[in-house]
Scaffold this motif. Structure first.
Motif, PDB file in Angstrom:
ATOM      1  N   LYS A 139      51.320  45.385  35.673  1.00 17.87           N
ATOM      2  CA  LYS A 139      50.270  44.337  35.757  1.00 17.87           C
ATOM      3  C   LYS A 139      48.886  44.817  36.449  1.00 17.87           C
ATOM      4  O   LYS A 139      49.102  45.670  37.498  1.00 17.87           O
ATOM      5  N   ASN A 173      39.767  31.422  33.900  1.00 19.92           N
ATOM      6  CA  ASN A 173      39.160  29.899  33.257  1.00 19.92           C
ATOM      7  C   ASN A 173      37.676  30.271  32.743  1.00 19.92           C
ATOM      8  O   ASN A 173      37.147  29.588  31.951  1.00 19.92           O
ATOM      9  N   ASP A 175      45.409  36.298  30.966  1.00 16.90           N
ATOM     10  CA  ASP A 175      46.131  35.726  32.191  1.00 16.90           C
ATOM     11  C   ASP A 175      47.473  36.498  32.473  1.00 16.90           C
ATOM     12  O   ASP A 175      47.706  36.998  33.512  1.00 16.90           O
ATOM     13  N   ALA A 176      48.182  36.899  31.477  1.00 21.23           N
ATOM     14  CA  ALA A 176      49.415  37.491  31.522  1.00 21.23           C
ATOM     15  C   ALA A 176      49.402  38.950  31.823  1.00 21.23           C
ATOM     16  O   ALA A 176      50.256  39.536  32.399  1.00 21.23           O
ATOM     17  N   PHE A 191      47.325  40.138  34.418  1.00 19.25           N
ATOM     18  CA  PHE A 191      47.129  40.199  36.024  1.00 19.25           C
ATOM     19  C   PHE A 191      48.420  39.609  36.643  1.00 19.25           C
ATOM     20  O   PHE A 191      49.171  38.627  36.388  1.00 19.25           O
ATOM     21  N   THR A 192      48.459  39.969  38.020  1.00 12.99           N
ATOM     22  CA  THR A 192      49.485  39.349  39.019  1.00 12.99           C
ATOM     23  C   THR A 192      48.712  37.990  39.435  1.00 12.99           C
ATOM     24  O   THR A 192      47.473  37.835  39.119  1.00 12.99           O
ATOM     25  N   GLU A 193      49.429  37.016  40.036  1.00 11.14           N
ATOM     26  CA  GLU A 193      49.018  35.822  40.432  1.00 11.14           C
ATOM     27  C   GLU A 193      47.813  35.987  41.631  1.00 11.14           C
ATOM     28  O   GLU A 193      46.865  35.166  41.515  1.00 11.14           O
ATOM     29  N   THR A 194      47.919  36.989  42.237  1.00  8.78           N
ATOM     30  CA  THR A 194      46.998  37.156  43.389  1.00  8.78           C
ATOM     31  C   THR A 194      45.870  38.131  43.064  1.00  8.78           C
ATOM     32  O   THR A 194      45.142  38.392  43.949  1.00  8.78           O
ATOM     33  N   SER A 216      38.757  34.647  41.882  1.00 11.66           N
ATOM     34  CA  SER A 216      40.281  35.030  42.091  1.00 11.66           C
ATOM     35  C   SER A 216      40.533  35.254  40.330  1.00 11.66           C
ATOM     36  O   SER A 216      39.741  34.756  39.481  1.00 11.66           O
ATOM     37  N   LYS A 217      41.748  35.587  40.018  1.00 12.48           N
ATOM     38  CA  LYS A 217      42.277  35.875  38.756  1.00 12.48           C
ATOM     39  C   LYS A 217      42.104  34.394  37.997  1.00 12.48           C
ATOM     40  O   LYS A 217      41.774  34.501  36.850  1.00 12.48           O
ATOM     41  N   GLU A 218      42.671  33.139  38.661  1.00 19.62           N
ATOM     42  CA  GLU A 218      42.554  32.013  37.970  1.00 19.62           C
ATOM     43  C   GLU A 218      40.957  31.584  37.580  1.00 19.62           C
ATOM     44  O   GLU A 218      40.918  31.311  36.293  1.00 19.62           O
ATOM     45  N   ASP A 220      45.304  32.981  27.788  1.00 16.93           N
ATOM     46  CA  ASP A 220      46.610  32.903  28.062  1.00 16.93           C
ATOM     47  C   ASP A 220      47.169  34.570  27.903  1.00 16.93           C
ATOM     48  O   ASP A 220      47.764  35.175  28.988  1.00 16.93           O
TER      49      ASP A 220
END
Length: 122
Positions: free
Chosen positions: A112, A56, A29-30, A32-35, A50-52, A26
């Motif tokens: 970010k 993960n 994750d914070a 990075f930007t979502e994209t 991807s960041k996601e 978490d």
């Protein structure tokens, strides 16, 4: 303003390091930007996530800390131009010798990571 930006960027990079090293997905994750997209070269094999997907992966692996590795991550350099920045970092971990180039953008008061490119250097 420049010194304030450097300190804020250093905090983002500290969170980035801690997220990776301690497996704090978490926190990572914070950073990075979502994209954000992550590109790399690991022993000549291209890497793209991807960041996601990247976060993960960190979430679902043993962390360097759990593997009893020593924290040796460091900032090599920071270059700031206006509301953009490029940060070079060194992350020796998990049997690799990673160097990352992190592109950051300032959104209001926050920085970010919008892009990460990295390479393992033997």
């Amino acid at each position: 303003m420049y010194t304030e930006n450097i300190k804020t960027i250093e905090q983002v990079i500290t969170n980035y390091f801690e997220g990776i090293f301690y497996g704090e997905a978490d926190k990572l994750d914070a950073c990075f930007t979502e994209t954000a997209i992550i590109y790399g070269d690991i022993n000549g094999v291209p890497y793209q996530k991807s960041k996601e997907e990247y976060v993960n992966g960190v979430r679902n692996r043993q962390s360097p800390n759990e593997l009893k590795e020593t924290f040796n991550m460091k900032i090599v350099g920071i270059d700031v131009l206006g509301n953009t920045a490029m940060v070079k970092v060194h992350l020796p971990m998990l049997g690799y010798n990673y160097y990352d180039y992190l592109s950051l953008i300032k959104f209001g008061d926050y920085w970010k990571i919008v892009n990460k490119i990295f390479c393992h250097v033997a």
